[in-house]
Design an enzyme around this catalytic site. Structure first.
Site, short mmCIF file in Angstrom:
data_model
loop_
_atom_site.label_atom_id
_atom_site.label_comp_id
_atom_site.label_asym_id
_atom_site.label_seq_id
_atom_site.Cartn_x
_atom_site.Cartn_y
_atom_site.Cartn_z
N LYS A 16 -26.34 15.83 9.61
CA LYS A 16 -27.66 16.18 9.07
C LYS A 16 -28.53 14.95 8.82
O LYS A 16 -29.70 14.96 9.14
CB LYS A 16 -27.50 16.84 7.69
CG LYS A 16 -27.16 18.29 7.70
CD LYS A 16 -27.25 18.87 6.31
CE LYS A 16 -26.31 18.39 5.31
NZ LYS A 16 -26.21 17.54 4.35
N ARG A 91 -27.96 22.99 -2.71
CA ARG A 91 -26.52 22.90 -2.43
C ARG A 91 -25.75 24.00 -3.15
O ARG A 91 -24.53 23.94 -3.23
CB ARG A 91 -26.01 21.54 -2.91
CG ARG A 91 -25.71 20.56 -1.80
CD ARG A 91 -25.29 19.27 -2.47
NE ARG A 91 -24.46 18.45 -1.68
CZ ARG A 91 -24.87 17.39 -1.00
NH1 ARG A 91 -26.13 17.06 -0.97
NH2 ARG A 91 -24.00 16.64 -0.36
N ARG A 133 -18.22 5.69 8.41
CA ARG A 133 -19.68 5.69 8.27
C ARG A 133 -20.16 4.43 7.54
O ARG A 133 -19.58 4.01 6.56
CB ARG A 133 -20.12 6.93 7.49
CG ARG A 133 -21.61 7.00 7.25
CD ARG A 133 -22.07 8.38 6.99
NE ARG A 133 -21.58 8.94 5.74
CZ ARG A 133 -21.87 10.17 5.32
NH1 ARG A 133 -22.61 10.96 6.08
NH2 ARG A 133 -21.39 10.61 4.19
N ARG A 166 -20.84 3.76 1.66
CA ARG A 166 -21.02 4.51 0.42
C ARG A 166 -19.72 4.54 -0.37
O ARG A 166 -18.64 4.68 0.21
CB ARG A 166 -21.45 5.95 0.75
CG ARG A 166 -22.93 6.05 1.00
CD ARG A 166 -23.32 7.38 1.52
NE ARG A 166 -22.73 8.51 0.80
CZ ARG A 166 -23.03 9.77 1.03
NH1 ARG A 166 -23.90 10.07 1.96
NH2 ARG A 166 -22.47 10.74 0.35
N ARG A 177 -15.39 16.43 -1.82
CA ARG A 177 -16.74 16.85 -1.38
C ARG A 177 -16.64 18.09 -0.48
O ARG A 177 -17.51 18.96 -0.52
CB ARG A 177 -17.45 15.70 -0.68
CG ARG A 177 -17.95 14.67 -1.70
CD ARG A 177 -18.20 13.31 -1.10
NE ARG A 177 -19.20 13.30 -0.07
CZ ARG A 177 -19.28 12.37 0.88
NH1 ARG A 177 -18.42 11.38 0.93
NH2 ARG A 177 -20.23 12.43 1.78
#
Ligand code: AMP
Length: 219
Positions: A16, A91, A133, A166, A177
């Site tokens: 996303k 969310r 990432r 992150r 998550r």
């Protein structure tokens, strides 16, 4: 002119962020990304940031009042008047209801088109994607050490800044998550389907393949 309100749903690391960064540039709409807004509050050591930090570090949702206040402020700004790209909000069903209230107040009866885009993806690859990432702290560009490495190791292609990882992109927090996503966020797929505003895209494949599919559904 019809205002376009575009929101994006999908599990953590479904792509996303990469696609909505690109789409914001393409449509000249602001990219409103709750995760980045919250991380900026943490960096700035604001009251909101201090409150949010504990939840983010555990992979849980920050309280609805806090995140909704930040989003309402942002969506009320002048640069959102022709449309916005909302990434990471809502969310939960509760947040979706909050967003409807906000939009009703901000739009004040104006002509709007609301689309929820769902990134449908094989989740088995996503944990690996998360741990690989990296992102640019300056421009927000997202990289993946395996699938989309920077040209110069650890540095952003766009501005040369040193890439960062992150704090919540670890295996342990990622699992939590996903659990939060399945429990709180996944029900929104049905919620928006029932409202007739959901567009689902196949989010498996390369960045360019997914981009082509995205352009088809946001017309
Ligand atoms: P993201 O950058 O979208 O992966 O979000 C990172 C973290 O920020 C999430 O795991 C949550 O802890 C928090 N967060 C982001 N968006 C929201 C939201 N809409 N509601 C509550 N918490 C959020």
């Amino acid at each position: 002119m019809t205002k376009k309100e575009l929101i994006f749903l999908g599990p953590p690391a479904c792509g996303k962020g990469t696609q909505t960064n690109k789409l914001a540039e393409y449509l000249h709409f602001p990219h409103v990304d709750t995760g980045s807004l919250l991380r900026a509050e943490i960096k700035g050591e604001t009251e909101a940031g201090k409150e949010a930090k504990g939840y983010i570090d555990k992979g849980q949702l920050v309280p609805v009042e806090l995140v909704s206040r930040i989003i309402k402020n942002r969506l009320s700004q002048d640069d959102c008047k022709n449309g916005y790209i909302l990434d990471g909000y809502p969310r939960s069903v509760e947040q979706a209801e909050e967003l409807e209230k906000m939009n009703a107040e901000i739009d004040n009866g104006g002509d709007t088109k609301f689309i929820a885009v769902y990134f449908d993806i094989d989740t088995s690859i996503l944990v690996e994607r998360i741990v690989n990432r990296r992102s640019c702290p300056v421009c927000g560009e997202i990289y993946n050490l395996e699938f989309k490495p920077p040209k110069v190791a650890e540095h952003c292609d766009k501005d040369g800044a040193e890439l960062t990882q992150r704090k919540d992109d670890t295996r342990e927090v990622a699992q939590s998550r996903f659990d939060t996503y399945n429990k709180e966020t996944a029900p929104l797929v049905e919620y928006y389907t029932k409202k007739g505003v959901l567009k689902s895209i196949d989010a498996n494949g390369t960045i360019d393949e997914v981009w082509e599919r995205l352009l088809e559904v946001i017309k």
